[in-house]
Scaffold this motif. Structure first.
Motif, short mmCIF file in Angstrom:
data_model
loop_
_atom_site.label_atom_id
_atom_site.label_comp_id
_atom_site.label_asym_id
_atom_site.label_seq_id
_atom_site.Cartn_x
_atom_site.Cartn_y
_atom_site.Cartn_z
N ARG A 50 12.93 21.36 54.08
CA ARG A 50 11.59 20.24 53.52
C ARG A 50 11.27 18.78 54.09
NH1 ARG A 50 13.97 20.33 48.62
NH2 ARG A 50 15.16 17.92 48.86
N SER A 52 10.18 15.34 53.20
CA SER A 52 9.63 14.24 51.86
C SER A 52 9.31 12.57 52.39
CB SER A 52 10.56 14.71 50.90
OG SER A 52 10.46 15.86 50.21
N GLU A 53 8.31 11.81 52.10
CA GLU A 53 8.18 10.61 52.29
C GLU A 53 8.59 10.11 51.38
OE1 GLU A 53 5.17 8.80 53.38
OE2 GLU A 53 3.71 9.75 54.62
N ASP A 120 18.18 15.78 50.75
CA ASP A 120 17.59 14.35 50.96
C ASP A 120 18.17 12.67 51.95
OD1 ASP A 120 15.43 14.17 49.60
OD2 ASP A 120 17.18 14.30 47.15
#
Length: 129
Positions: A50, A52-53, A120
């Motif tokens: 994944r 993600s900005e 993350d």
């Protein structure tokens, strides 16, 4: 470097994960730590799951909001209100400048070949393999 889902990547530096570790879902939590620390060596490879900005920090969002308000309605505002708004914008300008220099950046979820998952983590922790 563009990180995309499915891309093979490699850790750019040694990572040491320390602190409390949470047991998998469905397992009753223990009062004692499950593990003390975990080290992952630079060069370890995995696959991006994944991308993600990263969200803008609250100070940056507030700067954008107030700056827009000042640009759109500043000339029509009473002088005292406009000056207060200009001061608020000026106080947040350092945060805005730092964010612009850093860029929005991305966080990624990477499933490493050894089975560990990094979630993350900033995009600068990995590079294409």
């Amino acid at each position: 470097m563009t990180l995309t889902v499915g891309r093979r990547v490699r850790l750019t530096a040694d990572l040491v994960l320390a602190g409390s570790v949470t047991l998998a879902a469905g397992t009753p939590p223990e009062k004692e730590a499950v593990a003390g620390s975990l080290a992952l060596a630079a060069g370890l490879e995995g696959t991006v799951e994944r991308v993600s900005e990263r969200e803008q920090p609250p100070e940056v969002r507030e700067y954008v909001r107030l700056k827009s308000l000042l640009d759109d309605y500043g000339p029509q505002m009473p002088p005292g209100s406009r000056e207060r708004l200009e001061q608020e914008v000026a106080s947040l300008e350092a945060d805005w400048t730092a964010f612009r220099q850093r860029g929005p950046g991305v966080t990624v979820r990477v499933r490493l070949d050894n089975g560990f998952v990094l979630d993350d983590v900033t995009g600068d922790v990995v590079r294409p393999a």
